[in-house]
Write a protein that holds these residues in place. Structure first.
Motif, PDB file in Angstrom:
ATOM      1  N   MET A   1      -2.410  -1.775  -3.812  1.00 62.00           N
ATOM      2  CA  MET A   1      -2.369  -2.806  -4.850  1.00 62.00           C
ATOM      3  C   MET A   1      -0.950  -2.997  -5.368  1.00 62.00           C
ATOM      4  O   MET A   1      -0.496  -4.128  -5.567  1.00 62.00           O
ATOM      5  CB  MET A   1      -3.304  -2.418  -5.991  1.00 62.00           C
ATOM      6  N   PHE A   2      -0.214  -1.888  -5.573  1.00 59.91           N
ATOM      7  CA  PHE A   2       1.169  -1.997  -6.027  1.00 59.91           C
ATOM      8  C   PHE A   2       2.028  -2.760  -5.027  1.00 59.91           C
ATOM      9  O   PHE A   2       2.910  -3.531  -5.406  1.00 59.91           O
ATOM     10  CB  PHE A   2       1.759  -0.602  -6.245  1.00 59.91           C
ATOM     11  N   SER A   3       1.779  -2.532  -3.718  1.00 62.44           N
ATOM     12  CA  SER A   3       2.603  -3.207  -2.699  1.00 62.44           C
ATOM     13  C   SER A   3       2.409  -4.712  -2.731  1.00 62.44           C
ATOM     14  O   SER A   3       3.322  -5.467  -2.372  1.00 62.44           O
ATOM     15  CB  SER A   3       2.262  -2.662  -1.313  1.00 62.44           C
ATOM     16  N   MET A   4       1.246  -5.168  -3.181  1.00 62.56           N
ATOM     17  CA  MET A   4       1.005  -6.612  -3.272  1.00 62.56           C
ATOM     18  C   MET A   4       1.569  -7.219  -4.548  1.00 62.56           C
ATOM     19  O   MET A   4       1.651  -8.444  -4.671  1.00 62.56           O
ATOM     20  CB  MET A   4      -0.493  -6.894  -3.188  1.00 62.56           C
ATOM     21  N   LEU A   5       1.962  -6.360  -5.504  1.00 67.09           N
ATOM     22  CA  LEU A   5       2.422  -6.850  -6.804  1.00 67.09           C
ATOM     23  C   LEU A   5       3.902  -6.563  -7.045  1.00 67.09           C
ATOM     24  O   LEU A   5       4.355  -6.616  -8.189  1.00 67.09           O
ATOM     25  CB  LEU A   5       1.590  -6.224  -7.929  1.00 67.09           C
ATOM     26  N   THR A   6       4.652  -6.240  -5.998  1.00 69.93           N
ATOM     27  CA  THR A   6       6.057  -5.881  -6.194  1.00 69.93           C
ATOM     28  C   THR A   6       6.879  -7.023  -6.776  1.00 69.93           C
ATOM     29  O   THR A   6       7.907  -6.781  -7.413  1.00 69.93           O
ATOM     30  CB  THR A   6       6.684  -5.439  -4.865  1.00 69.93           C
TER      31      THR A   6
ATOM     32  N   VAL B   1       5.956  -8.970  -9.201  1.00 71.75           N
ATOM     33  CA  VAL B   1       5.729  -9.135 -10.640  1.00 71.75           C
ATOM     34  C   VAL B   1       5.691  -7.813 -11.389  1.00 71.75           C
ATOM     35  O   VAL B   1       5.721  -7.799 -12.621  1.00 71.75           O
ATOM     36  CB  VAL B   1       4.405  -9.893 -10.894  1.00 71.75           C
ATOM     37  N   PHE B   2       5.622  -6.710 -10.666  1.00 73.31           N
ATOM     38  CA  PHE B   2       5.498  -5.404 -11.308  1.00 73.31           C
ATOM     39  C   PHE B   2       6.493  -4.438 -10.682  1.00 73.31           C
ATOM     40  O   PHE B   2       6.513  -4.255  -9.467  1.00 73.31           O
ATOM     41  CB  PHE B   2       4.072  -4.867 -11.157  1.00 73.31           C
TER      42      PHE B   2
ATOM     43  N   GLN C   1       5.279   0.806 -17.688  1.00 76.50           N
ATOM     44  CA  GLN C   1       5.090   1.027 -16.261  1.00 76.50           C
ATOM     45  C   GLN C   1       4.129   2.188 -16.011  1.00 76.50           C
ATOM     46  O   GLN C   1       3.206   2.096 -15.195  1.00 76.50           O
ATOM     47  CB  GLN C   1       6.457   1.309 -15.624  1.00 76.50           C
TER      48      GLN C   1
ATOM     49  N   ALA D   1      -4.314   1.789 -13.450  1.00 73.74           N
ATOM     50  CA  ALA D   1      -4.682   1.380 -12.091  1.00 73.74           C
ATOM     51  C   ALA D   1      -5.309   2.528 -11.313  1.00 73.74           C
ATOM     52  O   ALA D   1      -6.391   2.386 -10.723  1.00 73.74           O
ATOM     53  CB  ALA D   1      -3.449   0.847 -11.360  1.00 73.74           C
TER      54      ALA D   1
END
Length: 746
Positions: free
Chosen positions: A249-254, A256-257, A335, A342
């Protein structure tokens, strides 16, 4: 003891969901396989997108100074970096060194994102023409080493862009300067973004090392505790699925996050720990139901309705604790809060969907174990010793309660010396270009590695104010070595204040405080708005914000925990006792961390985020064990009405699972000690120490002793018209009460 195995349809949503996942397990496996494959494929992208969080407090004065500098003095850019040019065999006046300086300036000026390059005064070369006239001349007395020269580089762009440009600028500098000097002059780039980029590389390497230690150790501990290889692997599989899905999930949101290496390490440790814990408790209840004669579907339904419900409560409490981190205005805490939310949410999802499917599929293998690991007399003796200990503790609760409390308070005493500050992680960054250049500059231009910027903002198109008195007062401060003044000719005068101490020294914080509260109010010229910023002020604001919000976070977490536990346990004293126990464990862990790290590391401080994040996670994690132990005691009390017997059975039933679960979490966080990052070592040591204290002294001694002392007052709760009270059963032999099905038993 056998338990109820009613029809799943009568057991509530969690039981029906578990049965549904078990019946459609092939589809469940397919969905999770797709998600985990996507997570693994996205991992390289995530590792390549790691970025250190901004070292600034949102909305702070130092952050506003950075924005004003970038607009009013664009040459200095959004961030000011230092280029250290160093040669062991050449002096700065030699032609080869001069050629290296000129080549480095030209090469940097052509790079994207570089807004300006200024040559600082050169030792032994008083005729060298400096940019901006005599503005930087006050720095000349500091230039005594004729083998070093310095460039001040202004870099524009946001945090991600500056960090991505840092290695590019270093490569350009290194290649250009070496070619111009025949390999005799070396160039090193020093700055906040350079530091962030360098530390990310170390954290990525450490992540691999930590996982190679944590996962095998976790499996070994589970195997040792369960003596069943398949049962030992199941919790690791569930925890791994939660961690991989979270990183996916983090890899898809790099975009914006922001994710940094330290967050990734923390999320992995937390996900591994709670994932194994949650799966272990539910699996143990499932095995217990099977041993009592239940069918697999009924067993998984009962496990979900009882222990699964407690797991859900535990995750909810951890989520509530993580929300308190958003009160702190440093990006690191937001963060961390998002990361914790998550990984806890996804781990809970794995526990209620993937785990029932795995348990049903592996039912026939869960109890298998090699011949050498078969039950022995030692196992029976161990169970007997635990029962005898519980009875002994019930007969002598006061001495044990007093002794353990006194010991934990004694361990917490060093907490009064806790000092928060920045650690540049010199050991971890040894031999990197950043630290090599930093060490050279630290020896000559100490304050250049973390200067303090004083701005005088005035109305547009007004003359430059007379700041002589302010400059003199700044130079007179014993911690200031030099002050350079720049003016944009329109509305802004900037003073660069160099300190006698490096940026990670505790002495920088009182210097910033003196400038803000004493020097500026007494010497600032009229008609201007003075502001203090720069890297030194960023560090001071971070420490001040963390120290100030620590008590807000503590109060918020305590209030939320107390309210949640009162609702879950239907008691007033038990939540208060749980909070007191967690405070004892946390205080002891703080004290031991101060002893081991603060008095032994280079800077004598603890990273600002460690005490806050540690407190939040510890309260969330320790509440898990409180719930599993107390709800098991409560279940027995509702069945028998006998407080003493309930405490004995609850302790005997949950001691080994809780100890095993705590050992797993301690292994997960203790593995952070193999990291080269002191901040991660501090964090791992503190969490692991507190968990060991919590699972041994707190859960095996203090909590049962206090519950014996309090007796029936454990279960006192005011009568409220909208609250349905569970009462002890008159049938002391019944084990199949409907209300008990809503409680957890491990």
């Amino acid at each position: 003891m056998s338990t109820a195995t009613h029809h799943p349809g009568k057991r509530g949503m969690l039981a029906r969901l578990a049965v549904c996942m078990a019946r459609h397990r092939r589809r469940v496996f397919a969905v999770w396989l797709i998600g985990l494959t996507a997570g693994l494929l996205g991992l390289p992208h995530l590792l390549g997108s790691l970025q250190a969080p901004p070292i600034e407090v949102s909305g702070s004065e130092s952050q506003r100074v950075g924005q004003i500098l970038a607009e009013g003095l664009p040459t200095l850019g959004r961030e000011q970096m230092i280029v250290v040019l160093r040669s062991e065999g050449r002096r700065t006046t030699d032609p080869a060194f001069r050629a290296a300086i000129d080549a480095g300036k030209s090469a940097l000026a052509r790079e994207d994102g570089v807004s300006g390059v200024l040559l600082l005064p050169v030792a032994g070369d008083p005729d060298r023409v400096l940019p901006l006239g005599s503005a930087l001349e006050p720095l000349r007395p500091l230039m005594r080493d004729e083998h070093s020269a310095y460039l001040l580089v202004g870099v524009s762009g946001d945090d991600r862009q500056r960090q991505e440009r840092s290695p590019v600028l270093q490569d350009v500098l290194d290649r250009t300067v070496r070619e111009a000097s025949g390999g005799e002059v070396h160039a090193y780039l020093v700055g906040v973004s350079v530091y962030g980029e360098a530390i990310q590389k170390v954290e990525i390497a450490d992540l691999m090392r930590i996982e190679l230690v944590a996962v095998p150790l976790a499996i070994l501990v589970l195997w040792w505790g369960l003596r069943r290889p398949v049962a030992a692997v199941v919790p690791v599989v569930i925890a791994g699925a939660g961690v991989v899905a979270t990183t996916g999930m983090f890899s898809m949101l790099t975009g914006v996050f922001t994710v940094d290496g330290m967050l990734l390490v923390g999320v992995s440790a937390l996900g591994l720990g709670i994932g194994i814990d949650y799966a272990l408790f539910v699996m143990n209840r499932y095995r217990e139901e099977l041993a009592a004669g239940a069918e697999p579907e009924d067993a998984v339904a009962t496990a979900a309705a009882t222990t699964g419900r407690t797991v859900l409560y535990s995750g909810l409490i951890l989520v509530l604790a993580a929300l308190s981190l958003f009160m702190v205005r440093w990006h690191v805490f937001a963060q961390t809060g998002i990361g914790a939310l998550a990984v806890v949410s996804i781990t809970l999802l794995a526990s209620v969907t993937l785990l029932p499917a795995v348990l049903i599929s592996l039912t026939r293998w869960l109890e298998w174990r090699p011949r050498w690991a078969r039950a022995t007399r030692a196992d029976v003796a161990s169970s007997g010793r635990l029962a005898r200990w519980a009875e002994h503790l019930m007969r002598h609760p006061w001495p044990y309660a007093v002794a353990v409390t006194a010991g934990l308070l004694l361990a917490a005493i060093p907490t009064t010396d806790l000092a928060m500050g920045i650690n540049l992680e010199r050991r971890a960054l040894a031999s990197t270009p950043y630290l090599t250049g930093f060490a050279v500059a630290e020896g000559e231009l100490v304050g250049a590695t973390g200067p303090v910027a004083v701005l005088l903002v005035r109305p547009a198109d007004t003359p430059e104010p007379d700041s002589a008195a302010l400059q003199a007062a700044l130079r007179a401060d014993p911690d200031v070595t030099a002050v350079a003044v720049l003016d944009n000719g329109e509305d802004l005068t900037g003073m660069v204040v160099l300190a006698r101490h490096p940026i990670d020294s505790p002495a920088v914080l009182p210097l910033v405080e003196r400038i803000r509260t004493e020097i500026i109010p007494a010497n600032s010229p009229p008609g201007v708005t003075p502001m203090v910023g720069g890297p030194g002020a960023h560090v001071a604001d971070i420490v001040a914000e963390s120290s100030r919000k620590l008590w807000w976070v503590v109060g918020c977490v305590l209030a939320m925990m107390c309210a949640a536990l009162m609702v879950i346990l239907r008691s007033v004293l038990l939540p208060l006792k749980a909070i007191a126990m967690s405070l004892l464990a946390t205080g002891a862990a703080y004290g031991l961390t101060v002893l081991v790290f603060q008095r032994a590391n280079d800077s004598g401080v603890i990273w600002p985020q460690v005490p806050l994040i540690m407190f939040v996670l510890l309260f969330g994690l320790s509440t898990d064990y409180e719930l599993f132990l107390v709800r098991r005691i409560q279940e027995e009390y509702l069945r028998t009405g006998d407080n003493r017997r309930s405490v004995v059975i609850g302790l005997q039933s949950t001691a080994r699972p809780i100890s095993l679960a705590a050992a797993i979490l301690a292994v997960g966080y203790g593995s952070l000690l193999v990291s080269r990052i002191v901040g991660l070592q501090e964090f791992g040591f503190a969490i692991a120490t507190a968990l060991i204290i919590d699972a041994t002294l707190i859960r095996l001694v203090l909590v049962p002793a206090l519950m014996q002392i309090m007796g029936r007052w454990n279960w006192w709760f005011p009568r409220l018209p909208w609250v349905t009270r569970d009462r002890p059963s008159a049938d002391r032999d019944s084990t199949r009460q409907p209300q008990i099905e809503q409680l957890s038993r491990t």
